[in-house]
Design an enzyme around this catalytic site. Sequence first.
Site, PDB file in Angstrom:
ATOM      1  N   SER A  47       0.828  -1.210   0.000  1.00 29.52           N
ATOM      2  CA  SER A  47       0.000   0.000   0.000  1.00 29.52           C
ATOM      3  C   SER A  47       0.861   1.257   0.000  1.00 29.52           C
ATOM      4  CB  SER A  47      -0.958  -0.006   1.188  1.00 29.52           C
ATOM      5  OG  SER A  47      -0.259  -0.154   2.405  1.00 29.52           O
ATOM      6  N   ASP A  66       5.452   1.212  11.433  1.00 32.38           N
ATOM      7  CA  ASP A  66       5.253  -0.208  11.733  1.00 32.38           C
ATOM      8  C   ASP A  66       6.430  -0.688  12.582  1.00 32.38           C
ATOM      9  OD1 ASP A  66       4.820  -3.079  11.567  1.00 32.38           O
ATOM     10  OD2 ASP A  66       3.703  -2.724   9.719  1.00 32.38           O
ATOM     11  N   GLY A  70       5.034  -7.841  12.871  1.00 32.61           N
ATOM     12  CA  GLY A  70       3.806  -8.501  12.448  1.00 32.61           C
ATOM     13  C   GLY A  70       2.656  -8.316  13.420  1.00 32.61           C
ATOM     14  N   SER A 119       3.227   1.846  16.877  1.00 30.55           N
ATOM     15  CA  SER A 119       2.411   2.989  16.493  1.00 30.55           C
ATOM     16  C   SER A 119       2.034   3.856  17.691  1.00 30.55           C
ATOM     17  CB  SER A 119       1.142   2.500  15.786  1.00 30.55           C
ATOM     18  OG  SER A 119       0.192   3.513  15.670  1.00 30.55           O
ATOM     19  N   HIS A 139      -5.641  -5.449  13.570  1.00 33.21           N
ATOM     20  CA  HIS A 139      -7.066  -5.419  13.260  1.00 33.21           C
ATOM     21  C   HIS A 139      -7.968  -5.844  14.417  1.00 33.21           C
ATOM     22  CE1 HIS A 139      -5.518  -4.766   9.304  1.00 33.21           C
ATOM     23  NE2 HIS A 139      -6.717  -4.752   8.762  1.00 33.21           N
ATOM     24  N   ARG A 146      -6.240   2.396  19.444  1.00 30.98           N
ATOM     25  CA  ARG A 146      -5.071   3.215  19.761  1.00 30.98           C
ATOM     26  C   ARG A 146      -4.569   3.977  18.542  1.00 30.98           C
ATOM     27  NH1 ARG A 146      -0.653  -0.315  22.092  1.00 30.98           N
ATOM     28  NH2 ARG A 146      -1.782  -2.015  21.098  1.00 30.98           N
ATOM     29  N   HIS A 164      -9.062   0.636   6.344  1.00 29.86           N
ATOM     30  CA  HIS A 164      -9.088  -0.553   5.491  1.00 29.86           C
ATOM     31  C   HIS A 164      -9.766  -1.690   6.245  1.00 29.86           C
ATOM     32  CE1 HIS A 164      -6.883  -3.641   2.781  1.00 29.86           C
ATOM     33  NE2 HIS A 164      -7.901  -3.108   2.132  1.00 29.86           N
ATOM     34  N   ASP A 165     -10.280  -2.654   5.498  1.00 31.19           N
ATOM     35  CA  ASP A 165     -10.922  -3.851   6.050  1.00 31.19           C
ATOM     36  C   ASP A 165     -12.146  -3.492   6.885  1.00 31.19           C
ATOM     37  OD1 ASP A 165      -9.075  -5.688   4.888  1.00 31.19           O
ATOM     38  OD2 ASP A 165      -7.625  -5.158   6.426  1.00 31.19           O
TER      39      ASP A 165
END
Length: 215
Positions: A47, A66, A70, A119, A139, A146, A164-165
Amino acid sequence: MPPDLRFAAERAKGFMPSAEGQALFEIGCAYASLGPLCEIGTYCGKSAIYLGAAARLAGSVLFTVDHHRGSEEIQPGWAHHDPALMDPRVGKMDSLPFFRQTIAAAGLEEQVIAVVGPSATVSRYWNTPLALLFIDGGHSDDPVTRDYEGWSPHILPGGVLIFHDIYPNPADGGQAPYRVYQRALSSGDFVEVRTEGSLRALERQVSPRRTNADS
């Protein structure tokens, strides 16, 4: 979108469908003249190519935040886990090398700036107003909340918040981003200006409308 960057984006690791990526690019182009862009959740840079392409055309930059270890849903044992991203030296995920390769191959190293860290920690020390904020990190409820609470105050009036999502139907996907998206809509600060698949774009109002809670 420039064909070379579209090709690079479509080849990159990630979960952004092409139509949503094109929408992300177009939204970026519409707002990037206001200031810098920021993405929460880099993964391998897919993205970031779409937003970085918009930043390049507007003479702006994209900060992408990030920790690169993960999110929950891509850890071992989960459906979206990619074993190629495991660093055997530390036994943890590490998407940073893949991100660097992706952005270098796309020729966007001057426009896409990696901010490596959690983040929530980065947001506490962030002071730069943003034209665009794209939330696509963890997600589940806690990280999405947060990210919204820590980063949305930095969006300029007339800027845009993108989720997103977003799945109104629980059968289609997780509900945490949808709940935070609804919270943003009900705040009175944002008005929805575009949808594409699971992508939702909300523009920050210059003069936020009053809600019943304000009365």
